[in-house]
Every structure is written in C-alpha cells, then in structure tokens.
Design a protein around this motif. Sequence first.
Motif, PDB file in Angstrom:
ATOM      1  N   VAL A  11      49.629  52.068  36.353  1.00  0.00           N
ATOM      2  CA  VAL A  11      49.754  50.723  36.910  1.00  0.00           C
ATOM      3  C   VAL A  11      51.015  50.617  37.765  1.00  0.00           C
ATOM      4  CG1 VAL A  11      50.202  48.323  36.309  1.00  0.00           C
ATOM      5  CG2 VAL A  11      48.408  49.573  35.144  1.00  0.00           C
ATOM      6  N   ALA A  12      50.889  50.034  38.941  1.00  0.00           N
ATOM      7  CA  ALA A  12      52.031  49.880  39.828  1.00  0.00           C
ATOM      8  C   ALA A  12      53.072  48.949  39.195  1.00  0.00           C
ATOM      9  CB  ALA A  12      51.580  49.298  41.168  1.00  0.00           C
ATOM     10  N   PRO A  13      54.343  49.279  39.328  1.00  0.00           N
ATOM     11  CA  PRO A  13      55.400  48.502  38.686  1.00  0.00           C
ATOM     12  C   PRO A  13      55.699  47.203  39.417  1.00  0.00           C
ATOM     13  CG  PRO A  13      56.352  50.271  39.970  1.00  0.00           C
ATOM     14  CD  PRO A  13      54.874  50.440  40.057  1.00  0.00           C
ATOM     15  N   VAL A  14      54.713  46.278  39.460  1.00  0.00           N
ATOM     16  CA  VAL A  14      54.903  44.951  40.059  1.00  0.00           C
ATOM     17  C   VAL A  14      55.039  43.944  38.925  1.00  0.00           C
ATOM     18  CG1 VAL A  14      53.875  43.176  41.511  1.00  0.00           C
ATOM     19  CG2 VAL A  14      53.576  45.596  42.091  1.00  0.00           C
ATOM     20  N   SER A  15      56.049  43.108  38.997  1.00  0.00           N
ATOM     21  CA  SER A  15      56.269  42.132  37.939  1.00  0.00           C
ATOM     22  C   SER A  15      55.064  41.204  37.812  1.00  0.00           C
ATOM     23  CB  SER A  15      57.525  41.306  38.239  1.00  0.00           C
ATOM     24  OG  SER A  15      58.666  42.148  38.258  1.00  0.00           O
ATOM     25  N   LEU A  16      54.624  41.030  36.581  1.00  0.00           N
ATOM     26  CA  LEU A  16      53.460  40.180  36.318  1.00  0.00           C
ATOM     27  C   LEU A  16      53.905  38.723  36.210  1.00  0.00           C
ATOM     28  CD1 LEU A  16      50.408  40.657  35.744  1.00  0.00           C
ATOM     29  CD2 LEU A  16      50.976  40.410  33.326  1.00  0.00           C
ATOM     30  N   LYS A  17      53.218  37.837  36.958  1.00  0.00           N
ATOM     31  CA  LYS A  17      53.553  36.419  36.944  1.00  0.00           C
ATOM     32  C   LYS A  17      52.307  35.597  37.201  1.00  0.00           C
ATOM     33  CE  LYS A  17      56.369  32.924  39.307  1.00  0.00           C
ATOM     34  NZ  LYS A  17      57.267  32.655  40.461  1.00  0.00           N
ATOM     35  N   LEU A  18      52.065  34.587  36.363  1.00  0.00           N
ATOM     36  CA  LEU A  18      50.953  33.681  36.576  1.00  0.00           C
ATOM     37  C   LEU A  18      51.277  32.764  37.760  1.00  0.00           C
ATOM     38  CD1 LEU A  18      48.204  32.590  35.552  1.00  0.00           C
ATOM     39  CD2 LEU A  18      49.511  30.955  34.170  1.00  0.00           C
ATOM     40  N   GLU A  19      50.447  32.814  38.806  1.00  0.00           N
ATOM     41  CA  GLU A  19      50.700  32.061  40.033  1.00  0.00           C
ATOM     42  C   GLU A  19      49.853  30.796  40.129  1.00  0.00           C
ATOM     43  OE1 GLU A  19      53.013  32.692  42.127  1.00  0.00           O
ATOM     44  OE2 GLU A  19      53.593  34.754  41.679  1.00  0.00           O
ATOM     45  N   HIS A  20      48.577  30.868  39.789  1.00  0.00           N
ATOM     46  CA  HIS A  20      47.661  29.723  39.856  1.00  0.00           C
ATOM     47  C   HIS A  20      46.796  29.728  38.610  1.00  0.00           C
ATOM     48  CE1 HIS A  20      48.519  28.970  44.143  1.00  0.00           C
ATOM     49  NE2 HIS A  20      48.458  30.284  44.297  1.00  0.00           N
ATOM     50  N   TYR A  29      47.182  36.084  39.008  1.00  0.00           N
ATOM     51  CA  TYR A  29      48.494  36.666  38.737  1.00  0.00           C
ATOM     52  C   TYR A  29      48.997  37.470  39.931  1.00  0.00           C
ATOM     53  CZ  TYR A  29      47.544  35.857  33.736  1.00  0.00           C
ATOM     54  OH  TYR A  29      47.258  35.303  32.509  1.00  0.00           O
ATOM     55  N   SER A  30      50.301  37.477  40.113  1.00  0.00           N
ATOM     56  CA  SER A  30      50.928  38.547  40.871  1.00  0.00           C
ATOM     57  C   SER A  30      51.108  39.714  39.906  1.00  0.00           C
ATOM     58  CB  SER A  30      52.295  38.121  41.403  1.00  0.00           C
ATOM     59  OG  SER A  30      52.163  37.100  42.359  1.00  0.00           O
ATOM     60  N   GLY A  31      50.880  40.925  40.406  1.00  0.00           N
ATOM     61  CA  GLY A  31      50.986  42.095  39.540  1.00  0.00           C
ATOM     62  C   GLY A  31      49.643  42.488  38.957  1.00  0.00           C
ATOM     63  N   VAL A  32      49.574  43.692  38.462  1.00  0.00           N
ATOM     64  CA  VAL A  32      48.327  44.274  37.973  1.00  0.00           C
ATOM     65  C   VAL A  32      48.281  44.222  36.452  1.00  0.00           C
ATOM     66  CG1 VAL A  32      46.902  46.356  37.914  1.00  0.00           C
ATOM     67  CG2 VAL A  32      48.207  45.794  39.971  1.00  0.00           C
ATOM     68  N   LEU A  33      47.297  43.517  35.917  1.00  0.00           N
ATOM     69  CA  LEU A  33      47.086  43.524  34.471  1.00  0.00           C
ATOM     70  C   LEU A  33      46.665  44.917  34.035  1.00  0.00           C
ATOM     71  CD1 LEU A  33      45.046  40.211  34.190  1.00  0.00           C
ATOM     72  CD2 LEU A  33      47.303  40.592  33.179  1.00  0.00           C
ATOM     73  N   ASP A  34      47.257  45.429  32.958  1.00  0.00           N
ATOM     74  CA  ASP A  34      46.840  46.730  32.462  1.00  0.00           C
ATOM     75  C   ASP A  34      45.772  46.559  31.385  1.00  0.00           C
ATOM     76  OD1 ASP A  34      48.070  46.221  29.966  1.00  0.00           O
ATOM     77  OD2 ASP A  34      49.933  47.189  30.571  1.00  0.00           O
ATOM     78  N   ALA A  35      45.285  47.659  30.878  1.00  0.00           N
ATOM     79  CA  ALA A  35      44.154  47.626  29.949  1.00  0.00           C
ATOM     80  C   ALA A  35      44.480  46.859  28.674  1.00  0.00           C
ATOM     81  CB  ALA A  35      43.718  49.053  29.617  1.00  0.00           C
ATOM     82  N   THR A  81      47.383  34.125  49.897  1.00  0.00           N
ATOM     83  CA  THR A  81      47.773  32.989  49.059  1.00  0.00           C
ATOM     84  C   THR A  81      48.763  33.414  47.994  1.00  0.00           C
ATOM     85  OG1 THR A  81      45.622  31.972  49.431  1.00  0.00           O
ATOM     86  CG2 THR A  81      46.908  31.156  47.571  1.00  0.00           C
ATOM     87  N   LEU A  82      48.506  34.575  47.382  1.00  0.00           N
ATOM     88  CA  LEU A  82      49.433  35.069  46.363  1.00  0.00           C
ATOM     89  C   LEU A  82      50.619  35.742  47.028  1.00  0.00           C
ATOM     90  CD1 LEU A  82      46.933  36.561  43.768  1.00  0.00           C
ATOM     91  CD2 LEU A  82      48.030  34.332  43.753  1.00  0.00           C
ATOM     92  N   PRO A  83      51.821  35.599  46.461  1.00  0.00           N
ATOM     93  CA  PRO A  83      53.014  36.169  47.102  1.00  0.00           C
ATOM     94  C   PRO A  83      53.082  37.685  47.024  1.00  0.00           C
ATOM     95  CG  PRO A  83      53.577  35.186  44.991  1.00  0.00           C
ATOM     96  CD  PRO A  83      52.145  34.821  45.261  1.00  0.00           C
ATOM     97  N   SER A  84      52.311  38.297  46.141  1.00  0.00           N
ATOM     98  CA  SER A  84      52.377  39.749  45.989  1.00  0.00           C
ATOM     99  C   SER A  84      51.105  40.390  46.508  1.00  0.00           C
ATOM    100  CB  SER A  84      52.563  40.122  44.515  1.00  0.00           C
ATOM    101  OG  SER A  84      52.397  41.514  44.331  1.00  0.00           O
ATOM    102  N   ASP A  85      51.219  41.588  47.072  1.00  0.00           N
ATOM    103  CA  ASP A  85      50.043  42.305  47.534  1.00  0.00           C
ATOM    104  C   ASP A  85      49.253  42.926  46.391  1.00  0.00           C
ATOM    105  OD1 ASP A  85      50.548  41.681  50.122  1.00  0.00           O
ATOM    106  OD2 ASP A  85      51.480  43.584  50.629  1.00  0.00           O
ATOM    107  N   SER A  86      49.832  42.970  45.205  1.00  0.00           N
ATOM    108  CA  SER A  86      49.104  43.436  44.027  1.00  0.00           C
ATOM    109  C   SER A  86      48.873  42.247  43.113  1.00  0.00           C
ATOM    110  CB  SER A  86      49.898  44.520  43.280  1.00  0.00           C
ATOM    111  OG  SER A  86      50.000  45.691  44.049  1.00  0.00           O
ATOM    112  N   GLY A  87      47.643  42.068  42.662  1.00  0.00           N
ATOM    113  CA  GLY A  87      47.351  40.884  41.871  1.00  0.00           C
ATOM    114  C   GLY A  87      46.190  41.086  40.929  1.00  0.00           C
ATOM    115  N   SER A  88      45.908  40.034  40.159  1.00  0.00           N
ATOM    116  CA  SER A  88      44.835  40.077  39.166  1.00  0.00           C
ATOM    117  C   SER A  88      44.223  38.685  39.049  1.00  0.00           C
ATOM    118  CB  SER A  88      45.377  40.492  37.793  1.00  0.00           C
ATOM    119  OG  SER A  88      46.083  41.711  37.850  1.00  0.00           O
TER     120      SER A  88
END
Length: 750
Positions: free
Chosen positions: A532-541, A728-734, A608-615
């Motif tokens: 998983v890419a090390p992008v900080s996970l954050k609930l955006e909407h 979310y911004s960031g990638v949820l892992d398994a 719409t999301l601030p990060s290019d990696s999302g969930s």
Amino acid sequence: MKIRKVGFVKRLILVGVAFIATPLWIVSFGDTKSTLDSISGPILGNAASSEGGAKGARPALTSPNIIFFLADDLGYGDLRCFNAETDITAPVLDGLARNGVRFTDHYATATLCSASRRALLTGRWQSRLGEWAEPYGGTPNNDGIPADREPTVAMFLKQAGYATGCFGKWNIGGIDGVSRPGAHGFDTYLCVDHNTDYFYHRKYSHQTHLFDDGIGLYGPGGKTANLGGKYLPDVFGDAAIEFIEENKDGPFFIYLPWCVPHTPMQGPDDCLDTRENPPGKIIEGQHNRETFVEMVEYMDAKTGQILEVLHKYGLDDNTLILFASDNGGQVLGNCAPLRGHKHTLFEGGVRVPLIAYWPDGIKRSRVVEQPTIMMDVTATILDAAGAIATRELDGKSLLPWFDGRGKPEDRLFGWRQRIIDYGNQRNYLRAEACRFGNLKYVKETQPQAGNPVDFPFTEYLFDLSSDLGEQNNLAETNPEQLELMRRKSAEWRTESVNVDTPVFVNPFPDQYGSPTPEKIKTINTQYQKERVAPVSLKLEHRYRFESNASDSVGKKNGKPTPDAAPSEVPRFMADIPPGAVAGAPARSMEVGMSKGTRSSGITLPGGTLPSDSGSASLWLKPHTLDKGDYIVKVRDLKLLCEGNGALKVGHHGYTGLGSATVLPGDWIHVVLTWDASESLISYYVNGTMVASKRVDQPVQSPPLLVGNHGFADAANQYDGLLYDLQFYSGVLDALEVAELHKNPGSVATP
C-alpha cells in the motif's frame, strides 16, 4: 511459399544489410573451415578456428560485453541449426551456432513467458518465489518480483561495473520503483510489459504500452514519443544499437527479449493502424506459418544489424552473445522432432534452442548434449562478467563447456504448470514433470467440475535417449523406474517450491489444498500492508443520507443536476445494515426507483479529493440484480450486476476481472481503492478483494460514479439502497477494509 511483394522487398533489404555488414564467418552456409581459409583481415582466428586459434594478438578483456537475445515462443525446430528441414532462413543465428556452442538439451523453466522470465532474471526456479509465480498472471496487483527482496542479474552486473540496458518484453512486474527494469538494475530501458500489436504498441487502450527509463508508463515525450507505426523489432533493436554506441567503451550488458514470434501475427509489412480499434482489440495480420516465418527472419536480420555495430567498433571478439527462447514454440512454430508445444510439459513445450558465441572465449565450435536449464544462462553471464551474486543461484555456469572442460552429469530438473484465474477464483495444478538423467516423467491432471480435490491424472515415463519424441510411454511396463521418477519429482518439489515464506500466496487453494487458509490470511495480509502506498488516510466526505438531498441524489459536486427528473426526489429509509455501530448513520437512501429516467445516483468529479490516492466505502442493498446494472464506476473499471446473484468487476465492457456471489435483498459492503503511485484500482466485496487492475493512465483522483454510469439513458441503473458512502484520501488496506465490513457505520482511522 507465397511471398507478398512489398514484404519481400523490405525483408530482402534488411537481410541484405545484415549479409553485407555482418562478418562472413557468421553468415556462411558452406563448410566453415574452407570459408574461413578464404578470408583475410582482422576476422581471422574466429570461433570456428582450431583450439587456441590464430587470434591472440590482443588479450581478451577480463570483462566482456554481454548481449542476451531472447525469442518469444520460438520452436526448437524453427532454426536450421537445430532442424535441417525448417522453412526458416536465419543466416545470422545459424552462423552463430555454427561458429559457437550449440546446446541441444537446453530447457526453459516453464511452458509460458512470464514464469520462465522470472527464473531467468533471478537465476532461481520461479517456484522459489512462491506458487503465485508458476502461472502467467502472478500477483493480482502486477507487483511481480520486488527488487528489494528478489535481486536479479542486472543488479549484480551493476555492482561489477557494467552499464545495463533492457529493450523488449519485460513481463515480470509492472510497478515503477518496485518491479520495473529500473528497480532491477537496468540503467536504460525501453519495454512493454506484455505483448501488444507490433506497430502501435497497444493492447488494452488507445495509448502506447511502451515505457522507458525517462518518463515511465504512458507519459508524453521521451523515447516512446513518435514511435507509432514502427515495427517492434526495430524499436527494440534500434534502442540496443543506440545503447551500444553510447557505451562502447564498456563493459555493457544488454538484455533484449524480442516479442517475436509471439502473437499477434504481424509481419514487417502488416502495419495496421490500431489506434482507433475498440479497447482490448488487436487486429492481427495473417495468422499463418508464412507470417510466423517472416517475423523470425526479420528478427534474425535485425540481430545481424546489432552484430554489425559491434564489428564497427571492434567489440565483436570480446562480446559474449547468447540466444535462447523463453519457452517452447507456439502452435504455428516448429518443435520437431519433439512432442507438444507451448503450454505443455512434453519436450516441445520446454526444450528450447540455446546458442553461445564469443570469439575470445570460445576457440572452436561445439555441440553440447549435457542437459542445461535457463538459470544456467544467468550463472554464465555472471561468471563471464566476474560478477558475484549475493545469494545462492540454481543455475551452473556453462563456461566450462565453452572450452571443453565440462563434465557430463545427471541433473534434476522439474516443472509445474499452474493455472490461476483470480476473476473466477480457480487455482489448480495442471501438470508436473521432471527430468533426471535420460528419464522424463510427466503427470497431467484433468480438472472436472464438482470434483475439487481428486482430479484424475495420467502419468507418462519416457527414455529420451531412445525416444526423443516421447511416443513410447513406459509407465506401465517399468514400475521401478516410474517409482524412481515419482520420488525425484517429489524431491525437486520439496527443494524448489516455496510454500512457507513467499511474498504472496494464491488467495484460494488448489486441488491439493495449497495454500492453506492460514497461509492465505497471514501472508497476504502482510503482502497487502507492504504494497500500500504510504499516503495518510483521512476521511474527506461522508454521505449519511439522513435528512436532505444536498449531498445525495440529483447533485453533482454540490449543484443540482439540471435535467434531474421530479421522480428522482430521494427517499430516505430507516433500513440499515444489521450490526451497525453506535453513532452510525440511521438512514439509507433509495436510488434507481424510476428506470426510464435519468440516473439518480451520485457523481464525484475528478479532482474533488485532495489526494491522488483514495478509497470509497459504501453499503448496498439491491432490490434487483439485473444483468449489466452499474453499481460503481471509476475510469473504465466497473462493478456491475451480472444477474443470478453475481456482482462482476469488468474492464472495457464485460471483460471479467473478478466476481462475487450475493443475493438481492441482502446488504453488501463494497470498497474501491485507487492508488496513483501504481495506477492501480482495486475492488473489495464483503471484505474480500475480488479484482485489481492497472489502468491505462495514472489515476490522479478520477471521476467516480455511484449508482449510475454517467450516460443520459437510464438503462443499466442500480436499483436499491445506498448506505454510509465514505470517501477517503489514501488507500485502505485489507485489514481496514475487513474492519469496515465487520462494523457497519464505522470509520477507518490511520
């Protein structure tokens, strides 16, 4: 043989250049010694001279240049140096064999390309990587071989001071910085991951699938610019020539895995503009032996052009040339006198040509009948270069056979043919084989529906010293030898198949129960964490659907859809998933109530999301599961209703990538992740990954549609409830996906 006029002229010009430019000792067809006797000048004392021949005026460098040419799906009997009856004229390769060392009993480690290349580049049986490395596809995310865990040949050569270049079909991993050529020690590369059409280099999109060291995949400019319409052998061959000219002071290593003669069947004059074809469609030329022959002869002539550049700069004597095929010949290939072809474990599927040529290191031509394996090529390259591998390899250097010091020995080789289909959750061991001495053992299974464990199988036993064509099965008449080879097969399997510490395991067991559920859970959980890419996970909407439509139906990015029908006024329901946590949303929203009008789902525009990696996480309760109904769509990857209680992930229409069985009226948890660092989109259904796909372009916060497909017509709209849609911004892992599924209404936190 029928020759098309234009193709004949083009091929004649190129072959003529190779004949004129390449030293005569390579292309001669007559008696080698008499031909050499008539030649004067600096090419005397070539590899066909007597032992310790006339050269010697210049001592061999301690570090030779090395070029490894790898054909794709070439048959054992396609070259005249292995089969006098072939219809292919390949003077360059035949000349290398005539003046070098020809190995008659050389083997690939697999019946298909990617598995064989994994062994070649690591120098170890691909099964040591894990059972995932035995079939074609490998890991579902195309991670392939991570360089930080599995070092490969170019990494060792770089440490020995070599410039390294790779030009051709890569096929062992598609993640930049992880499993692409740059991560594996190649300074310069121009490649495709898989087979494409030969002129516009595309397969699943309208964009080139070429990638290089300067721009990465699909970028503008760089080496991949302005190559549309150029025949792939020219693309890769010209890149290799440029690399030689830039690194002629050496030493250098070139790995040139041609795509030829793999499908699609396109000769040098079969240039069809495929850029406007439907995605996923490749138009071939003439799918026949004639086109196959044209492709191989063009590859031979292009090889001659590369050798001429070596001659031009005086590099030919101290350059080790190696040529092989990645597996047995495809169905249009000539595997004579062997049985079978690609995709079988009979000799025609795994025995391949191997030629070595090196004037400074091979003083007379030889034919070697000692059984050899693809990892021996890896070990030979490192030995010739004086490079040191940082781990134990499975191959043995062939240098002793170059000068007659090689000693015959009985070696144990094994093969496993595995088929894994992530979309349909199928995993089975199709066949096993081994060779020890002159004995060959093959075990083929016949998978049957409703019989997941005890597949029927057939055993074969052959004595290759008297039955090279594997026509006389000795299994019933020689029980002692059969039992010996069963033990040898088990011995090889125990030693060479890694089921305990692979980076990844197949997510569902085969007919023998491998991998176990415990290994699937523990190993793949760690694998998912690592990738998983090390992008900080954050609930955006978060769409709670509790009191109004301002964040739900009929809205696009906060503004009403102008043509939203009155019937699309949302209905909020008290129906929510069972087991919802405290503080969870108390209502769901019904969409798709009025098929025949515009979609009533949700659209989240790109950016719409601030990060290019999302969930995205959402719960669904479908009223119906009509075939083709869209649930979620991002780019060209869609989660569809497939009918009969099935959800299906499709790419470009109905190309199935994964599926899950559900029932109308049940709550379903769906998670979608997009990882910009890997251009990767993944789907989970009820806590389990069902599909993962590298997309044609970098993701970069793509538009995402829920409950609709973005078109004006109302066909194929999702009809049912939506609950707790989270972005979310960031990638949820398994593990995080599993927790969201276990606890409806909860929120993932880093």
